[in-house]
Design a protein around this motif. Structure first.
Motif, PDB file in Angstrom:
ATOM      1  N   ARG A 110       0.815  -1.224   0.000  1.00 34.41           N
ATOM      2  CA  ARG A 110       0.000   0.000   0.000  1.00 34.41           C
ATOM      3  C   ARG A 110       0.846   1.270   0.000  1.00 34.41           C
ATOM      4  NH1 ARG A 110      -0.916   2.257   5.181  1.00 34.41           N
ATOM      5  NH2 ARG A 110      -0.008   1.063   6.894  1.00 34.41           N
ATOM      6  N   HIS A 111       2.100   1.169   0.420  1.00 36.49           N
ATOM      7  CA  HIS A 111       2.973   2.349   0.447  1.00 36.49           C
ATOM      8  C   HIS A 111       3.555   2.679  -0.935  1.00 36.49           C
ATOM      9  CE1 HIS A 111       2.972   2.644   4.842  1.00 36.49           C
ATOM     10  NE2 HIS A 111       3.057   1.327   4.864  1.00 36.49           N
ATOM     11  N   TYR A 112       3.351   1.799  -1.905  1.00 38.30           N
ATOM     12  CA  TYR A 112       3.973   1.981  -3.219  1.00 38.30           C
ATOM     13  C   TYR A 112       2.943   2.054  -4.348  1.00 38.30           C
ATOM     14  CZ  TYR A 112       7.748   0.044  -0.365  1.00 38.30           C
ATOM     15  OH  TYR A 112       8.646  -0.206   0.644  1.00 38.30           O
ATOM     16  N   LYS A 113       1.675   2.210  -4.022  1.00 43.04           N
ATOM     17  CA  LYS A 113       0.615   2.111  -5.025  1.00 43.04           C
ATOM     18  C   LYS A 113       0.821   3.000  -6.254  1.00 43.04           C
ATOM     19  CE  LYS A 113      -3.155   0.152  -2.326  1.00 43.04           C
ATOM     20  NZ  LYS A 113      -4.536   0.304  -1.827  1.00 43.04           N
ATOM     21  N   PRO A 114       1.285   4.243  -6.117  1.00 45.34           N
ATOM     22  CA  PRO A 114       1.470   5.071  -7.318  1.00 45.34           C
ATOM     23  C   PRO A 114       2.438   4.481  -8.340  1.00 45.34           C
ATOM     24  CG  PRO A 114       1.512   6.440  -5.345  1.00 45.34           C
ATOM     25  CD  PRO A 114       1.555   5.016  -4.884  1.00 45.34           C
ATOM     26  N   TYR A 115       3.352   3.632  -7.902  1.00 46.36           N
ATOM     27  CA  TYR A 115       4.336   3.057  -8.814  1.00 46.36           C
ATOM     28  C   TYR A 115       3.729   2.032  -9.771  1.00 46.36           C
ATOM     29  CZ  TYR A 115       8.126   5.037  -5.972  1.00 46.36           C
ATOM     30  OH  TYR A 115       8.978   5.896  -5.320  1.00 46.36           O
ATOM     31  N   PHE A 116       2.571   1.469  -9.430  1.00 37.85           N
ATOM     32  CA  PHE A 116       2.052   0.321 -10.164  1.00 37.85           C
ATOM     33  C   PHE A 116       1.158   0.681 -11.352  1.00 37.85           C
ATOM     34  CE2 PHE A 116       3.196  -1.554  -6.078  1.00 37.85           C
ATOM     35  CZ  PHE A 116       3.855  -2.699  -6.501  1.00 37.85           C
ATOM     36  N   LYS A 117       0.745   1.910 -11.477  1.00 38.30           N
ATOM     37  CA  LYS A 117      -0.170   2.287 -12.559  1.00 38.30           C
ATOM     38  C   LYS A 117       0.476   2.041 -13.931  1.00 38.30           C
ATOM     39  CE  LYS A 117      -3.154   6.018 -14.227  1.00 38.30           C
ATOM     40  NZ  LYS A 117      -4.295   5.093 -14.377  1.00 38.30           N
ATOM     41  N   ASP A 118      -0.266   1.293 -14.773  1.00 39.51           N
ATOM     42  CA  ASP A 118       0.156   0.967 -16.140  1.00 39.51           C
ATOM     43  C   ASP A 118       1.452   0.159 -16.190  1.00 39.51           C
ATOM     44  OD1 ASP A 118      -2.029   2.374 -17.277  1.00 39.51           O
ATOM     45  OD2 ASP A 118      -0.942   4.268 -17.076  1.00 39.51           O
ATOM     46  N   LYS A 119       1.716  -0.605 -15.147  1.00 39.14           N
ATOM     47  CA  LYS A 119       2.949  -1.386 -15.094  1.00 39.14           C
ATOM     48  C   LYS A 119       2.672  -2.892 -15.207  1.00 39.14           C
ATOM     49  CE  LYS A 119       5.921   1.981 -14.430  1.00 39.14           C
ATOM     50  NZ  LYS A 119       5.018   3.142 -14.463  1.00 39.14           N
ATOM     51  N   VAL A 120       3.703  -3.604 -15.661  1.00 40.06           N
ATOM     52  CA  VAL A 120       3.670  -5.070 -15.694  1.00 40.06           C
ATOM     53  C   VAL A 120       4.365  -5.576 -14.439  1.00 40.06           C
ATOM     54  CG1 VAL A 120       4.412  -7.149 -16.915  1.00 40.06           C
ATOM     55  CG2 VAL A 120       3.692  -5.122 -18.208  1.00 40.06           C
ATOM     56  N   VAL A 121       3.645  -6.356 -13.632  1.00 37.64           N
ATOM     57  CA  VAL A 121       4.189  -6.905 -12.386  1.00 37.64           C
ATOM     58  C   VAL A 121       4.527  -8.372 -12.595  1.00 37.64           C
ATOM     59  CG1 VAL A 121       3.661  -7.520  -9.987  1.00 37.64           C
ATOM     60  CG2 VAL A 121       3.008  -5.273 -10.881  1.00 37.64           C
ATOM     61  N   LEU A 122       5.691  -8.777 -12.148  1.00 28.56           N
ATOM     62  CA  LEU A 122       6.125 -10.167 -12.230  1.00 28.56           C
ATOM     63  C   LEU A 122       6.359 -10.723 -10.837  1.00 28.56           C
ATOM     64  CD1 LEU A 122       7.225 -12.682 -13.763  1.00 28.56           C
ATOM     65  CD2 LEU A 122       9.470 -11.550 -13.758  1.00 28.56           C
ATOM     66  N   CYS A 123       5.732 -11.852 -10.545  1.00 29.75           N
ATOM     67  CA  CYS A 123       5.988 -12.625  -9.320  1.00 29.75           C
ATOM     68  C   CYS A 123       6.649 -13.918  -9.791  1.00 29.75           C
ATOM     69  CB  CYS A 123       4.687 -12.908  -8.573  1.00 29.75           C
ATOM     70  SG  CYS A 123       3.676 -11.456  -8.229  1.00 29.75           S
ATOM     71  N   ASN A 124       7.983 -13.966  -9.761  1.00 27.03           N
ATOM     72  CA  ASN A 124       8.675 -15.060 -10.444  1.00 27.03           C
ATOM     73  C   ASN A 124       9.251 -16.128  -9.529  1.00 27.03           C
ATOM     74  OD1 ASN A 124      10.677 -13.401  -9.426  1.00 27.03           O
ATOM     75  ND2 ASN A 124      11.944 -13.414 -11.268  1.00 27.03           N
ATOM     76  N   LEU A 178      -5.141  -0.940  -8.698  1.00 30.94           N
ATOM     77  CA  LEU A 178      -3.764  -0.489  -8.873  1.00 30.94           C
ATOM     78  C   LEU A 178      -3.515   0.052 -10.279  1.00 30.94           C
ATOM     79  CD1 LEU A 178      -1.929  -3.439  -7.070  1.00 30.94           C
ATOM     80  CD2 LEU A 178      -2.101  -1.091  -6.240  1.00 30.94           C
ATOM     81  N   GLY A 179      -4.420  -0.249 -11.189  1.00 35.71           N
ATOM     82  CA  GLY A 179      -4.248   0.207 -12.568  1.00 35.71           C
ATOM     83  C   GLY A 179      -3.165  -0.538 -13.307  1.00 35.71           C
ATOM     84  N   LEU A 180      -2.999  -1.832 -13.010  1.00 32.25           N
ATOM     85  CA  LEU A 180      -1.944  -2.614 -13.640  1.00 32.25           C
ATOM     86  C   LEU A 180      -2.196  -2.832 -15.128  1.00 32.25           C
ATOM     87  CD1 LEU A 180      -1.288  -5.441 -10.998  1.00 32.25           C
ATOM     88  CD2 LEU A 180      -0.070  -3.281 -11.276  1.00 32.25           C
ATOM     89  N   LYS A 181      -1.127  -3.048 -15.843  1.00 32.67           N
ATOM     90  CA  LYS A 181      -1.204  -3.385 -17.264  1.00 32.67           C
ATOM     91  C   LYS A 181      -1.250  -4.897 -17.447  1.00 32.67           C
ATOM     92  CE  LYS A 181       1.305  -2.685 -21.611  1.00 32.67           C
ATOM     93  NZ  LYS A 181       2.512  -2.060 -22.228  1.00 32.67           N
ATOM     94  N   LYS A 182      -0.419  -5.614 -16.696  1.00 30.11           N
ATOM     95  CA  LYS A 182      -0.370  -7.074 -16.795  1.00 30.11           C
ATOM     96  C   LYS A 182       0.243  -7.648 -15.525  1.00 30.11           C
ATOM     97  CE  LYS A 182       1.136  -8.999 -20.653  1.00 30.11           C
ATOM     98  NZ  LYS A 182       2.078  -9.551 -21.678  1.00 30.11           N
TER      99      LYS A 182
END
Length: 335
Positions: free
Chosen positions: A33-47, A67-71
């Motif tokens: 929750r402290h980093y939410k602005p970073y995630f907008k339109d971003k691709v997140v990987l949990c590898n 979060l407004g994620l892209k993928k």
């Protein structure tokens, strides 16, 4: 030969189950929750995640639109479950792709999640997993602690933003410390206290106080587990309040370092201009505007003078791990 050894180490860790710790959803929620602005339109990987029980995949798939994620991409090591919500076993490695809600119910339904087979075993160091890494903007996961050095090195090589869990002792690993010293890696927000991780039923926990069963699930407690990141937070620029003043009696000098020993972070003197050795827990309070990290007592490559090897000594007795710091905002005694 080196690659074979690395693979053997990974397989040994997998077979012994030493690295199979599953992060609780509440811990992920409190940190992300402290980093939410970073995630907008971003691709997140949990590898480094088993999608059957990965709370990282759960969190980002259920909060995808918010979060407004892209993928969202999640990879898992082979012999994991290829069917996200079933018990059918599969001997192949897979990765999952989710690009958001399609039917309007705001739930990541199985038919909305792409399940793609991998040719290899899902090792994060394999070329096909590196290609997925290249697609991603932000990496969020709990990597195997036994491979943390390699994992963090890879993230830095490909210049990725990240938020990952690791043991506090990794601070002074030579592969990690150089980035911390250069302000390229720092700690996240929620680093205090004990974190509980879900483990498989057969995981052997010999200390009763470090295990618990809740709702039929087995948990293992681990102290000194912290969040590592390279995404800025307001906390990182808050000054540490100092109130003590330097005296030779209270702050002895090391036998083999030109620095004073400060055994508690709260006891850092406000008026000392020289180098100070402080516990590695200091990093949780570190503000690069207030302090400079100049080295540690764990290796010549981390010694600010390039002289001493492992350990700092007081009256012939070795101290615990120390970071060497200098105060940038020394407050002189007006008297």
């Amino acid at each position: 030969m080196g690659r074979k050894i690395l693979n053997q180490n990974l397989n040994n860790a997998k077979s012994s189950k030493k690295d199979e710790f599953y992060t609780q959803l509440s811990d992920i929620e409190k940190e992300v929750r402290h980093y939410k602005p970073y995630f907008k339109d971003k691709v997140v990987l949990c590898n480094c995640d088993d999608p059957r029980i990965s709370n990282f995949f759960h969190y980002f798939s259920y909060n995808f639109e918010q979060l407004g994620l892209k993928k969202l991409i999640a990879t898992c090591y082979k012999n994991k479950n290829a069917e996200l919500f079933t018990d059918n076993q599969c001997e192949e490695a897979i990765y999952l792709e989710y690009t958001g809600d399609k039917n309007g119910d705001n739930i990541p339904n199985p038919e909305e999640i792409g399940v793609i087979s991998l040719k290899g075993d899902g090792d994060f160091r394999s070329q096909e997993c590196i290609e997925l890494l290249k697609q991603a903007d932000i990496i969020v996961t709990n990597p195997p602690f036994s491979l943390f050095r390699e994992y963090i090195t890879q993230l830095m090589k490909y210049n990725k933003s990240f938020l990952i869990l690791g043991h506090q002792n990794a601070i002074i690993y030579k592969e990690v410390f150089k980035f911390i010293k250069d302000n390229k890696i720092w700690l996240g927000i929620n680093n205090g206290g004990t974190k509980w991780f879900e483990v498989k039923d057969h995981y052997d926990i010999t200390t009763e106080s470090r295990k618990k069963i809740e709702n039929g699930k087995k948990y293992f407690s681990m102290g000194s587990v912290v969040w590592y990141t390279n995404m800025e937070t307001a906390k990182r620029h808050e000054d540490l309040i100092l109130y003590k003043r330097y005296s030779e009696k209270e702050y002895p000098k090391y036998d083999n370092y030109d620095a004073i020993d400060v055994s508690k972070v709260s006891d850092i003197p406000v008026d000392y201009e020289g180098i100070m050795g402080v516990p590695i827990t200091f990093l949780d309070k570190y503000n690069p505007d207030q302090f400079e990290i100049v080295g540690s007592n764990r290796g010549i490559d981390q010694d600010p003078n390039g002289i001493y090897g492992r350990g700092s000594y007081l009256n012939g007795k070795e101290t615990f791990k120390r970071l060497f710091i200098r105060n940038k905002k020394v407050q002189k005694n007006e008297n």
